[in-house]
Design a protein around this motif. Structure first.
Motif, PDB file in Angstrom:
ATOM      1  N   ALA A   1      28.092  36.557  27.562  1.00  0.00           N
ATOM      2  CA  ALA A   1      29.531  37.349  27.682  1.00  0.00           C
ATOM      3  C   ALA A   1      30.274  37.563  26.693  1.00  0.00           C
ATOM      4  CB  ALA A   1      29.632  37.685  28.591  1.00  0.00           C
ATOM      5  N   LYS A   2      30.633  36.533  25.914  1.00  0.00           N
ATOM      6  CA  LYS A   2      31.660  36.332  24.441  1.00  0.00           C
ATOM      7  C   LYS A   2      31.382  36.165  23.733  1.00  0.00           C
ATOM      8  CE  LYS A   2      34.492  32.864  26.141  1.00  0.00           C
ATOM      9  NZ  LYS A   2      34.886  31.124  26.471  1.00  0.00           N
ATOM     10  N   MET A   3      29.534  36.359  23.489  1.00  0.00           N
ATOM     11  CA  MET A   3      28.903  37.270  22.195  1.00  0.00           C
ATOM     12  C   MET A   3      28.586  38.087  22.225  1.00  0.00           C
ATOM     13  SD  MET A   3      25.371  34.453  21.916  1.00  0.00           S
ATOM     14  CE  MET A   3      24.523  35.107  21.140  1.00  0.00           C
ATOM     15  N   ILE A   4      28.229  38.672  23.354  1.00  0.00           N
ATOM     16  CA  ILE A   4      28.159  40.423  23.611  1.00  0.00           C
ATOM     17  C   ILE A   4      28.890  40.933  22.762  1.00  0.00           C
ATOM     18  CG2 ILE A   4      27.726  42.115  25.163  1.00  0.00           C
ATOM     19  CD1 ILE A   4      26.038  40.289  25.847  1.00  0.00           C
ATOM     20  N   PHE A   5      30.652  40.542  23.226  1.00  0.00           N
ATOM     21  CA  PHE A   5      31.491  41.189  23.471  1.00  0.00           C
ATOM     22  C   PHE A   5      31.363  41.203  21.490  1.00  0.00           C
ATOM     23  CE2 PHE A   5      36.309  40.305  21.465  1.00  0.00           C
ATOM     24  CZ  PHE A   5      36.515  41.639  22.190  1.00  0.00           C
ATOM     25  N   LEU A   6      31.485  40.407  21.213  1.00  0.00           N
ATOM     26  CA  LEU A   6      31.755  40.141  19.504  1.00  0.00           C
ATOM     27  C   LEU A   6      31.162  41.135  18.708  1.00  0.00           C
ATOM     28  CD1 LEU A   6      32.854  36.649  18.370  1.00  0.00           C
ATOM     29  CD2 LEU A   6      33.853  38.955  18.477  1.00  0.00           C
ATOM     30  N   ILE A   7      29.286  40.935  19.267  1.00  0.00           N
ATOM     31  CA  ILE A   7      29.111  42.049  18.773  1.00  0.00           C
ATOM     32  C   ILE A   7      29.356  43.246  18.964  1.00  0.00           C
ATOM     33  CG2 ILE A   7      26.373  42.572  19.074  1.00  0.00           C
ATOM     34  CD1 ILE A   7      25.223  39.670  20.097  1.00  0.00           C
ATOM     35  N   TRP A   8      29.602  43.804  20.185  1.00  0.00           N
ATOM     36  CA  TRP A   8      30.117  44.799  19.949  1.00  0.00           C
ATOM     37  C   TRP A   8      31.701  44.982  19.589  1.00  0.00           C
ATOM     38  CZ3 TRP A   8      35.159  46.909  21.616  1.00  0.00           C
ATOM     39  CH2 TRP A   8      35.387  47.482  21.561  1.00  0.00           C
ATOM     40  N   LEU A   9      32.152  44.717  19.489  1.00  0.00           N
ATOM     41  CA  LEU A   9      33.588  44.805  18.077  1.00  0.00           C
ATOM     42  C   LEU A   9      32.417  44.849  16.380  1.00  0.00           C
ATOM     43  CD1 LEU A   9      36.373  44.456  18.220  1.00  0.00           C
ATOM     44  CD2 LEU A   9      36.962  42.301  17.512  1.00  0.00           C
ATOM     45  N   GLN A  10      31.426  44.266  16.149  1.00  0.00           N
ATOM     46  CA  GLN A  10      31.653  43.849  15.183  1.00  0.00           C
ATOM     47  C   GLN A  10      30.643  45.616  14.172  1.00  0.00           C
ATOM     48  OE1 GLN A  10      29.339  41.506  12.840  1.00  0.00           O
ATOM     49  NE2 GLN A  10      30.491  40.182  14.062  1.00  0.00           N
ATOM     50  N   MET A  11      30.171  45.604  16.081  1.00  0.00           N
ATOM     51  CA  MET A  11      29.633  47.429  15.712  1.00  0.00           C
ATOM     52  C   MET A  11      30.098  47.909  15.864  1.00  0.00           C
ATOM     53  SD  MET A  11      25.558  47.013  17.323  1.00  0.00           S
ATOM     54  CE  MET A  11      24.700  46.636  17.214  1.00  0.00           C
ATOM     55  N   GLN A  12      31.896  48.366  16.427  1.00  0.00           N
ATOM     56  CA  GLN A  12      32.255  49.302  16.846  1.00  0.00           C
ATOM     57  C   GLN A  12      32.907  49.501  15.564  1.00  0.00           C
ATOM     58  OE1 GLN A  12      32.565  51.192  19.615  1.00  0.00           O
ATOM     59  NE2 GLN A  12      34.405  52.366  19.003  1.00  0.00           N
ATOM     60  N   ILE A  13      33.313  48.350  14.507  1.00  0.00           N
ATOM     61  CA  ILE A  13      33.672  48.616  13.057  1.00  0.00           C
ATOM     62  C   ILE A  13      32.959  49.242  12.341  1.00  0.00           C
ATOM     63  CG2 ILE A  13      34.801  46.707  11.181  1.00  0.00           C
ATOM     64  CD1 ILE A  13      35.503  44.681  13.136  1.00  0.00           C
ATOM     65  N   ARG A  14      31.975  48.775  12.461  1.00  0.00           N
ATOM     66  CA  ARG A  14      30.752  49.127  11.478  1.00  0.00           C
ATOM     67  C   ARG A  14      31.144  51.248  11.433  1.00  0.00           C
ATOM     68  NH1 ARG A  14      24.366  48.864  10.422  1.00  0.00           N
ATOM     69  NH2 ARG A  14      24.241  50.848   8.761  1.00  0.00           N
ATOM     70  N   TRP A  15      31.333  51.347  12.435  1.00  0.00           N
ATOM     71  CA  TRP A  15      30.798  52.817  12.960  1.00  0.00           C
ATOM     72  C   TRP A  15      32.077  53.737  12.718  1.00  0.00           C
ATOM     73  CZ3 TRP A  15      26.422  55.123  11.838  1.00  0.00           C
ATOM     74  CH2 TRP A  15      25.402  54.256  11.900  1.00  0.00           C
ATOM     75  N   THR A  16      33.191  53.197  12.925  1.00  0.00           N
ATOM     76  CA  THR A  16      34.525  53.428  12.138  1.00  0.00           C
ATOM     77  C   THR A  16      34.947  53.319  11.076  1.00  0.00           C
ATOM     78  OG1 THR A  16      35.093  52.097  14.429  1.00  0.00           O
ATOM     79  CG2 THR A  16      36.719  53.381  13.925  1.00  0.00           C
ATOM     80  N   LEU A  17      35.417  53.070  10.449  1.00  0.00           N
ATOM     81  CA  LEU A  17      35.699  52.262   9.489  1.00  0.00           C
ATOM     82  C   LEU A  17      34.550  53.173   7.658  1.00  0.00           C
ATOM     83  CD1 LEU A  17      37.331  49.035   9.216  1.00  0.00           C
ATOM     84  CD2 LEU A  17      38.110  51.167   9.512  1.00  0.00           C
ATOM     85  N   PRO A  18      35.345  53.792   6.811  1.00  0.00           N
ATOM     86  CA  PRO A  18      34.805  54.327   5.991  1.00  0.00           C
ATOM     87  C   PRO A  18      33.682  52.365   5.096  1.00  0.00           C
ATOM     88  CG  PRO A  18      36.865  54.751   5.545  1.00  0.00           C
ATOM     89  CD  PRO A  18      37.008  53.831   6.982  1.00  0.00           C
TER      90      PRO A  18
END
Lengths: 127, 358
Positions: free
Chosen positions: B307-324
């Motif tokens: 679950a913690k791992m999925i959270f970090l993966i989600w965080l990295q993906m969210q960063i990818r699609w949020t920042l230029p």
């Protein structure tokens, strides 16, 4: 089996398996996919235009600088690792603690001075 | 254990971890990422490959994954452009794929014996005492896949992407390695299992080394070449960067190894900074020798790790699609001028605090 080497047996096995897996995936595609090379396909992709120049020309010296910087600093990081994993144990020993602490402080200061020198000489400027 | 048993258990653990988890998550991520990016950008995303046209739960997910795999397998496996090196072009995807999968051999999914206790660790493939060093050694090799692939392509876009991927990955590797030094100092070991044992209750790595966690996240996103650090494959500048001239399975293996590296880095982040398989205030049951007694708590611990791992993966993906995306000179400057001195300072402060508090 020597206890020191026993943990590395799975490393060897997994390496062989992973190499095999990669080979199988890539060879499967080679067998299943069609192969129809044409003249157009063998031109390097440059957005549809004819190639403008030869790609393998000289490149910026900055990339070499980065590679040299990496060699120096990555080695320094590797030197820090054994110290870091023993630091806690050494601190428990009152006589040795100042040596363990002082030695590394000296090392980190020298690394930092090296970094500052590289910086001032412009090795990290990408203008 | 005898050599035969070591080989047998190595095989079993490899199949369980790599096929049961890593490859599974990596293929699911290829779908999830497109879907998540679609929701971030107010689109629908892939929604055509329903299994048998039936709209039952997960039908589109599984259908899309199967359709992608089949499509990629039956597409033409193109040779590199004229003047390229066909052999290097063929092996370079494998060179990226092999280290990405090998990084998994040292990551503990569940509780092993306590530090110093003798016993078998059933939740990781190789219980090596220099675990993270081995992992960094393997991670360094993954640079070759991109660089050799770019060179073999004999294309301008590829070569620029290859130069960028080489310079960027080696730059951020230094920071990535230096950030974890603070963790080694506090937990007194490089064996990941011992590091997790040190993080009981809420003494997580993120609590004792908050600066290192932030630096680690930044460096790990740069190391896996994802936005805002995806200069090597910046589609608006370099088409697809170092894999411009790759098609079908060669291309898929490149992108799959990128996802596998992303999950591996998330797993290291969880192990070193988010307490690994530890559940706060739940003690791991151990026998007198310090070897864990497996039961329902173990199941919960493996679950919480994932679950913690999925959270970090989600965080990295969210960063990818949020920042230029950054500019390339900004990326290199960030790595060498800001992150590296900051991680040296973090190491220095940790050493002083530990010395004064001894």
């Amino acid at each position: 089996m020597d206890a020191n080497y026993a943990p590395y047996v799975p490393v060897v096995i997994v390496t062989i398996l992973v190499v095999g897996l990669a080979a199988v995936i890539l060879l499967l595609n080679r067998m299943l996919g069609p192969r129809r090379p044409t003249n157009i396909k063998s031109i390097p992709f440059e957005s549809g235009a004819d190639p403008y120049s030869k790609p393998r020309t000289r490149m910026s010296v900055k990339f070499y600088m980065t590679a040299i910087l990496f060699l120096v600093f990555d080695l320094e990081v590797v030197f820090i690792y054994p110290w870091a994993s023993r630091y806690k144990a050494w601190l428990a020993d009152d006589a040795f603690a100042p040596i363990a602490f002082g030695g590394m402080v000296l090392f980190v200061i020298i690394v930092t001075l090296g970094l500052l020198y590289e910086w001032k000489r412009g090795a990290m400027d990408w203008e | 254990m005898s050599l035969g048993e070591l080989v047998l258990w190595g095989l079993v653990k490899f199949v369980a971890i790599v096929f049961g988890w890593v490859m599974l998550v990596a293929t699911v991520l290829t779908y999830i990422e497109r879907k998540q990016s679609a929701y971030v950008q107010n689109r629908i995303g892939p929604n055509r490959a329903w299994i048998g046209g039936k709209r039952f739960p997960l039908s589109a997910t599984i259908g899309q994954i199967l359709a992608d795999a089949a499509k990629v397998l039956f597409k033409e496996d193109t040779e590199p452009p004229r003047g390229g090196n066909p052999i290097l072009h063929q092996i370079s995807p494998a060179l990226a794929f092999i280290p990405a999968l090998l990084m998994w051999i040292v990551i503990p999914f569940g509780p092993g014996p306590m530090p110093g206790a003798e016993g078998e660790n059933w939740f990781l493939i190789a219980d090596v005492n220099v675990g993270l060093l081995l992992m960094f050694a393997i991670m360094s090799v993954s640079v070759y896949g991109g660089v050799i692939g770019a060179w073999a392509s004999n294309s301008g876009f590829s070569l620029l992407g290859g130069l960028r991927v080489g310079a960027q990955m080696i730059s951020y590797e230094v920071t990535l390695g230096l950030n974890l030094v603070g963790i080694f100092m506090i937990f007194g070991s490089m064996r990941l299992n011992d590091i997790v044992w040190g993080q009981g209750d809420l003494a997580w790595g993120i609590v004792v080394q908050p600066v290192a966690f932030i630096l680690f996240m930044v460096a790990s996103i740069a190391e896996t070449k994802r936005a805002p650090f995806d200069m090597p494959e910046a589609e608006s500048e370099l088409v697809a960067g170092y894999f411009t001239e790759f098609s079908s399975m060669r291309f898929a293996v490149f992108s799959l190894s990128e996802f596998i590296a992303l999950i591996a880095v998330a797993a290291v982040g969880v192990t070193c900074f988010l307490g690994g398989w530890q559940i706060p205030w739940v003690d791991t049951p151990v026998d007198a020798a310090g070897v864990p007694v497996y039961g329902w708590i173990t199941v919960a611990q493996v679950g919480i790790f994932l679950a913690k791992m999925i959270f970090l993966i989600w965080l990295q993906m969210q960063i990818r699609w949020t920042l230029p995306r950054f500019r390339y000179d900004q990326v290199m400057k960030l790595g060498w001028v800001y992150l590296l001195p900051l991680s040296l300072l973090n190491l220095f402060v940790t050493a002083i605090v530990m010395y004064l508090a001894r």
